[in-house]
Design a protein around this motif. Sequence first.
Motif, PDB file in Angstrom:
ATOM      1  N   LEU A 119      11.198  42.817  32.125  1.00  0.00           N
ATOM      2  CA  LEU A 119      12.034  43.992  32.381  1.00  0.00           C
ATOM      3  C   LEU A 119      11.207  45.274  32.476  1.00  0.00           C
ATOM      4  N   SER A 120       9.890  45.136  32.563  1.00  0.00           N
ATOM      5  CA  SER A 120       8.938  46.254  32.693  1.00  0.00           C
ATOM      6  C   SER A 120       8.870  47.161  31.471  1.00  0.00           C
ATOM      7  N   ASN A 121       9.373  46.700  30.352  1.00  0.00           N
ATOM      8  CA  ASN A 121       9.321  47.488  29.125  1.00  0.00           C
ATOM      9  C   ASN A 121       9.404  46.546  27.943  1.00  0.00           C
ATOM     10  N   PRO A 122       8.348  46.351  27.170  1.00  0.00           N
ATOM     11  CA  PRO A 122       7.098  47.086  27.093  1.00  0.00           C
ATOM     12  C   PRO A 122       6.056  46.582  28.092  1.00  0.00           C
ATOM     13  N   VAL A 123       4.930  47.300  28.112  1.00  0.00           N
ATOM     14  CA  VAL A 123       3.770  46.960  28.936  1.00  0.00           C
ATOM     15  C   VAL A 123       2.579  46.796  27.998  1.00  0.00           C
ATOM     16  N   ALA A 124       1.765  45.759  28.260  1.00  0.00           N
ATOM     17  CA  ALA A 124       0.576  45.530  27.433  1.00  0.00           C
ATOM     18  C   ALA A 124      -0.638  46.166  28.107  1.00  0.00           C
ATOM     19  N   TYR A 125      -1.369  46.969  27.345  1.00  0.00           N
ATOM     20  CA  TYR A 125      -2.549  47.668  27.836  1.00  0.00           C
ATOM     21  C   TYR A 125      -3.791  47.120  27.136  1.00  0.00           C
ATOM     22  N   SER A 126      -4.865  47.014  27.892  1.00  0.00           N
ATOM     23  CA  SER A 126      -6.133  46.573  27.343  1.00  0.00           C
ATOM     24  C   SER A 126      -7.020  47.788  27.143  1.00  0.00           C
ATOM     25  N   LEU A 127      -7.464  47.993  25.891  1.00  0.00           N
ATOM     26  CA  LEU A 127      -8.380  49.072  25.570  1.00  0.00           C
ATOM     27  C   LEU A 127      -9.194  48.677  24.358  1.00  0.00           C
ATOM     28  N   ARG A 128     -10.478  49.021  24.379  1.00  0.00           N
ATOM     29  CA  ARG A 128     -11.376  48.751  23.256  1.00  0.00           C
ATOM     30  C   ARG A 128     -11.314  47.290  22.803  1.00  0.00           C
ATOM     31  N   ASN A 129     -11.339  46.363  23.774  1.00  0.00           N
ATOM     32  CA  ASN A 129     -11.305  44.913  23.500  1.00  0.00           C
ATOM     33  C   ASN A 129     -10.066  44.484  22.724  1.00  0.00           C
ATOM     34  N   THR A 130      -8.961  45.204  22.923  1.00  0.00           N
ATOM     35  CA  THR A 130      -7.710  44.921  22.232  1.00  0.00           C
ATOM     36  C   THR A 130      -6.563  45.002  23.224  1.00  0.00           C
ATOM     37  N   LEU A 131      -5.533  44.217  22.994  1.00  0.00           N
ATOM     38  CA  LEU A 131      -4.338  44.260  23.823  1.00  0.00           C
ATOM     39  C   LEU A 131      -3.215  44.874  22.986  1.00  0.00           C
ATOM     40  N   ILE A 132      -2.662  45.991  23.463  1.00  0.00           N
ATOM     41  CA  ILE A 132      -1.623  46.705  22.723  1.00  0.00           C
ATOM     42  C   ILE A 132      -0.429  46.939  23.639  1.00  0.00           C
ATOM     43  N   ALA A 133       0.755  46.564  23.179  1.00  0.00           N
ATOM     44  CA  ALA A 133       1.980  46.765  23.948  1.00  0.00           C
ATOM     45  C   ALA A 133       2.650  48.066  23.523  1.00  0.00           C
ATOM     46  N   LEU A 134       3.033  48.852  24.518  1.00  0.00           N
ATOM     47  CA  LEU A 134       3.753  50.104  24.269  1.00  0.00           C
ATOM     48  C   LEU A 134       5.028  50.134  25.087  1.00  0.00           C
ATOM     49  N   ARG A 135       6.042  50.737  24.538  1.00  0.00           N
ATOM     50  CA  ARG A 135       7.261  51.000  25.313  1.00  0.00           C
ATOM     51  C   ARG A 135       6.970  52.168  26.248  1.00  0.00           C
ATOM     52  N   ASN A 136       7.739  52.265  27.325  1.00  0.00           N
ATOM     53  CA  ASN A 136       7.516  53.314  28.317  1.00  0.00           C
ATOM     54  C   ASN A 136       7.619  54.714  27.717  1.00  0.00           C
ATOM     55  N   GLU A 137       8.506  54.893  26.729  1.00  0.00           N
ATOM     56  CA  GLU A 137       8.662  56.208  26.098  1.00  0.00           C
ATOM     57  C   GLU A 137       7.369  56.625  25.395  1.00  0.00           C
ATOM     58  N   GLN A 138       6.666  55.662  24.811  1.00  0.00           N
ATOM     59  CA  GLN A 138       5.394  55.954  24.142  1.00  0.00           C
ATOM     60  C   GLN A 138       4.291  56.193  25.171  1.00  0.00           C
ATOM     61  N   ALA A 139       4.274  55.380  26.226  1.00  0.00           N
ATOM     62  CA  ALA A 139       3.243  55.503  27.263  1.00  0.00           C
ATOM     63  C   ALA A 139       3.331  56.846  27.983  1.00  0.00           C
ATOM     64  N   GLU A 140       4.502  57.440  28.037  1.00  0.00           N
ATOM     65  CA  GLU A 140       4.662  58.745  28.681  1.00  0.00           C
ATOM     66  C   GLU A 140       3.983  59.863  27.896  1.00  0.00           C
ATOM     67  N   LEU A 141       3.663  59.624  26.645  1.00  0.00           N
ATOM     68  CA  LEU A 141       3.029  60.634  25.797  1.00  0.00           C
ATOM     69  C   LEU A 141       1.506  60.651  25.946  1.00  0.00           C
ATOM     70  N   ILE A 142       0.949  59.634  26.609  1.00  0.00           N
ATOM     71  CA  ILE A 142      -0.500  59.510  26.736  1.00  0.00           C
ATOM     72  C   ILE A 142      -0.933  59.975  28.120  1.00  0.00           C
ATOM     73  N   LEU A 143      -1.836  60.937  28.161  1.00  0.00           N
ATOM     74  CA  LEU A 143      -2.306  61.527  29.413  1.00  0.00           C
ATOM     75  C   LEU A 143      -3.582  60.822  29.856  1.00  0.00           C
ATOM     76  N   ILE A 144      -3.631  60.487  31.145  1.00  0.00           N
ATOM     77  CA  ILE A 144      -4.769  59.732  31.680  1.00  0.00           C
ATOM     78  C   ILE A 144      -5.263  60.321  32.990  1.00  0.00           C
ATOM     79  N   LYS A 145      -6.431  59.829  33.403  1.00  0.00           N
ATOM     80  CA  LYS A 145      -6.979  60.093  34.734  1.00  0.00           C
ATOM     81  C   LYS A 145      -7.288  58.729  35.323  1.00  0.00           C
ATOM     82  N   LYS A 146      -6.648  58.400  36.462  1.00  0.00           N
ATOM     83  CA  LYS A 146      -6.932  57.126  37.122  1.00  0.00           C
ATOM     84  C   LYS A 146      -8.362  57.147  37.624  1.00  0.00           C
ATOM     85  N   LEU A 147      -9.032  55.999  37.499  1.00  0.00           N
ATOM     86  CA  LEU A 147     -10.424  55.901  37.909  1.00  0.00           C
ATOM     87  C   LEU A 147     -10.537  55.335  39.319  1.00  0.00           C
ATOM     88  N   SER A 148     -11.433  55.930  40.096  1.00  0.00           N
ATOM     89  CA  SER A 148     -11.721  55.421  41.429  1.00  0.00           C
ATOM     90  C   SER A 148     -12.727  54.293  41.291  1.00  0.00           C
TER      91      SER A 148
END
Length: 92
Positions: free
Chosen positions: A57-86
Amino acid sequence: MENEALQIETKLSELTYGEEAEILGISDNCKGEIRRRLLDLGFVRGTRITVQNISPLSNPVAYSLRNTLIALRNEQAELILIKKLSDNDKRL
């Protein structure tokens, strides 16, 4: 560098499967326990992050960071600011 000043800031919730990004920080709207928890989980400036898995259902989404897999709900992911990498940024 001038390119760094022109970087496009977006939200982690807008990252799609397979894209890689660098965390710029956490929104000023995120305060208290939630902010501390995200920082404790490794959502800190300069960390590279990718979308690893998306639930049916596209919520939550699992993100890979620092050799770890962490699932966040979309409401939480909206609080994190990023820059997409080319592709050039990914090689560094």
